[in-house]
Write a protein that holds these residues in place. Sequence first.
Motif, PDB file in Angstrom:
ATOM      1  N   ILE A  46     -13.431  -2.300  -3.385  1.00 14.48           N
ATOM      2  CA  ILE A  46     -12.216  -2.253  -2.758  1.00 14.48           C
ATOM      3  C   ILE A  46     -11.790  -3.551  -2.328  1.00 14.48           C
ATOM      4  CG2 ILE A  46     -11.250  -1.010  -0.695  1.00 14.48           C
ATOM      5  CD1 ILE A  46     -13.230   1.153  -1.438  1.00 14.48           C
ATOM      6  N   ASN A  48      -9.783  -5.601   0.296  1.00 13.87           N
ATOM      7  CA  ASN A  48      -8.958  -5.472   1.839  1.00 13.87           C
ATOM      8  C   ASN A  48      -8.189  -6.662   1.962  1.00 13.87           C
ATOM      9  OD1 ASN A  48     -10.103  -2.781   2.891  1.00 13.87           O
ATOM     10  ND2 ASN A  48     -11.908  -3.742   2.016  1.00 13.87           N
ATOM     11  N   CYS A  50      -4.368  -8.173   4.273  1.00  8.27           N
ATOM     12  CA  CYS A  50      -3.561  -7.843   5.203  1.00  8.27           C
ATOM     13  C   CYS A  50      -2.410  -9.016   5.065  1.00  8.27           C
ATOM     14  CB  CYS A  50      -4.081  -7.761   6.642  1.00  8.27           C
ATOM     15  SG  CYS A  50      -2.569  -7.462   7.669  1.00  8.27           S
ATOM     16  N   GLU A 238      -2.312   6.859  -0.718  1.00 12.01           N
ATOM     17  CA  GLU A 238      -2.418   7.086   0.663  1.00 12.01           C
ATOM     18  C   GLU A 238      -1.497   6.052   1.569  1.00 12.01           C
ATOM     19  OE1 GLU A 238      -5.716   8.423   4.087  1.00 12.01           O
ATOM     20  OE2 GLU A 238      -6.471   7.187   2.376  1.00 12.01           O
ATOM     21  N   TRP A 239      -1.067   6.514   2.605  1.00  9.19           N
ATOM     22  CA  TRP A 239      -0.026   5.545   3.292  1.00  9.19           C
ATOM     23  C   TRP A 239      -0.336   6.199   4.841  1.00  9.19           C
ATOM     24  CZ3 TRP A 239       5.676   4.002   2.357  1.00  9.19           C
ATOM     25  CH2 TRP A 239       6.082   2.934   3.023  1.00  9.19           C
ATOM     26  N   TYR A 244      -2.538   1.469   7.277  1.00  9.07           N
ATOM     27  CA  TYR A 244      -2.835   0.782   5.922  1.00  9.07           C
ATOM     28  C   TYR A 244      -2.058   1.589   4.671  1.00  9.07           C
ATOM     29  CZ  TYR A 244      -5.999   4.814   5.408  1.00  9.07           C
ATOM     30  OH  TYR A 244      -6.513   6.089   5.114  1.00  9.07           O
ATOM     31  N   LEU A 246      -3.148   2.576   0.775  1.00  9.88           N
ATOM     32  CA  LEU A 246      -4.236   2.387  -0.192  1.00  9.88           C
ATOM     33  C   LEU A 246      -3.456   2.724  -1.484  1.00  9.88           C
ATOM     34  CD1 LEU A 246      -7.340   2.303  -0.529  1.00  9.88           C
ATOM     35  CD2 LEU A 246      -7.210   4.740  -0.443  1.00  9.88           C
ATOM     36  N   GLU A 248      -4.752   2.429  -5.885  1.00  6.26           N
ATOM     37  CA  GLU A 248      -5.621   2.505  -6.829  1.00  6.26           C
ATOM     38  C   GLU A 248      -5.073   2.174  -8.395  1.00  6.26           C
ATOM     39  OE1 GLU A 248      -6.090   7.137  -7.887  1.00  6.26           O
ATOM     40  OE2 GLU A 248      -7.504   6.439  -6.418  1.00  6.26           O
ATOM     41  N   GLN A 263      -9.702  -0.415  -6.073  1.00  2.08           N
ATOM     42  CA  GLN A 263      -8.714   0.143  -5.072  1.00  2.08           C
ATOM     43  C   GLN A 263      -8.287  -1.227  -4.350  1.00  2.08           C
ATOM     44  OE1 GLN A 263     -10.473   3.096  -2.571  1.00  2.08           O
ATOM     45  NE2 GLN A 263      -9.559   4.780  -3.580  1.00  2.08           N
ATOM     46  N   LYS A 265      -6.614  -2.130  -0.523  1.00  2.16           N
ATOM     47  CA  LYS A 265      -6.253  -1.405   0.727  1.00  2.16           C
ATOM     48  C   LYS A 265      -5.553  -2.450   1.526  1.00  2.16           C
ATOM     49  CE  LYS A 265      -8.089   1.197   4.538  1.00  2.16           C
ATOM     50  NZ  LYS A 265      -9.170   1.682   5.077  1.00  2.16           N
ATOM     51  N   TRP A 266      -4.324  -2.187   1.777  1.00  2.00           N
ATOM     52  CA  TRP A 266      -3.464  -3.238   2.435  1.00  2.00           C
ATOM     53  C   TRP A 266      -3.335  -2.885   4.005  1.00  2.00           C
ATOM     54  CZ3 TRP A 266      -1.492  -6.942  -0.744  1.00  2.00           C
ATOM     55  CH2 TRP A 266      -1.408  -6.615  -2.045  1.00  2.00           C
TER      56      TRP A 266
END
Length: 575
Positions: A46, A48, A50, A238-239, A244, A246, A248, A263, A265-266
């Motif tokens: 995953i 991560n 930003c 997912e938001w 975040y 997400l 995939e 994945q 994840k932002w």
Amino acid sequence: MKKKLVSILLVAAMVLALVACGGNTNTGNNGGNNGGDTGKDKGPFILNACIASEPETIDPGLISSVDGSTYTQHQFEGLMKYVPTSEYSDESKQMYNSDIDFGQAKEVKISDDEMVYTFTLRDDIYWSDGVEVTANDFVYAWRRIVDPATASDYGYILDNIVLNAAAIQAGDKDKSELGIKAIDEKTLEITLESPCAYFMSLCGFASLMPLREDVVEGNDNWTDPANIVVNGPYKIVEWVHDSYILMEKNEKYYDYDNLGPDQIKWGLSDSETAILSSYQAGEFDFIESFPSDMIESLKASGDCFIDPYIGTYYLYINCSIVTDWRVRAAMVLSIDRENIVENVTQGGQTPATGLVAKGITDSTGKDFSEGISELGAMYSAMQKAYPAFDLSTYSGRCALAKELYDSAIADGKWNADTTVVYNFNTSEAHKAIAEAVGSDWQTVLGLNIALQNQEWNTYTTGLGEHTFGVARLGWIADYNDALTYLELFTTGNPYNYGLYSDSKFDADVLAAKSKAASAERDAILYQAEEELFGENGFPVCPIYYYTRAFCIADGIENCFQTPLGYYFFTYATRK
């Protein structure tokens, strides 16, 4: 927008050579120099990252920011796409440069007059729900973006390039008359109005991704994780707003086996201090927003690196509020840009001498920002008009600024007691720049400035409603041509927030759009930029040319970037 909407794009000759050979410097179909261990033996990988706060939208047809485009580039794929090269972009050796290459298309035939492009799509391209991608998906998306009813900020991007785009935008023709049609499910024909030096690059632009009509039409929530279908390498699952996004891996993507993170994840945040703290705590693997006064220490620790970035940080000056060009010129001339880059931003930026960013080239390959004169476009016309002032020095520029400002007051065109509102969106860096600029204006001119910080959505609403006196923005090039900047200030352009209008400037931009790369075209473009900074002009106040600082965690490798603004983690690996 947030930085706006930027691989050095191939110039026309390089693109045409690539296409004519039907080959790639890096095929992109096998992940290029990436692939290998994605860290699966260590559990799910995953990544991560930003890069910004909550995006205004992730609809490709409506996005107008670099972050929104980055999310789009991970979820969707155009006729062309960005692929990694074997050259590192910086000293980290964790980030590669990129080139433009075939994406959903496998080949293209270009007519002898360079007016008709016939793309053949790949046979193995599918939407994430298993439906096959067809040429009609491109037809729908391109018609949608030029349709005035869509109200896309980038609706103008095809104007005077693809046949009838401008007329459709103006409401004179129906969107069905756009010069794009599906010959069959795998063949797409695009007709231009005139040869375009950067057309192949546009075919990888985020706003021109294909879309499924049956998914988008009548569904305002089609970008929600439960509804969205994509044709790119990753899919949002997912938001959590203001927290975040997400994504995939998309199992239907043709290069699925070579993708990197399981994945991505932002993280979503506009606090540079909080973003850096999270990175230092190991919560983020990648960030590109942090306090500027930390850059040197982060470089020393081996966390921070500098990438090339083709962009200009500038201020809009609202021509409907600051109506006299002399006042606007005085505001532009009186800013100490050297102080800002050396003592405020501290990221290796270069003081701007024009609107068109460093890195944009003319038809000869010369950097456009160096082409008009040694002074640059921002000072060239004024130096000719006011030869008694030495505009090569800050003191000389301030002297002329004061004379122009005082003359506007003396003529009754400006009230010295006026307070100009300077809007900026939430950011420690934007605030520091605003304070430095406001100090210069007060010190040199005696101009009263009220600084107003706003959250992003409020800020962009104010831009569109033209309620500001001054407002900051950064424009990252969409393609390697001066028009990506100059076109912003044509009459009626959706990004012309300061409401500047000049018929001669408009005519020059239109003339340049209709000409192939040549010395004649270069001369028109250079002239147009100088007109922005002549009498009756100055709707924009360039501050500096961007560089891009980022922090990346040890062990994250095989990422790639374009100096047009996007970072890609599609094939990232973890040691």
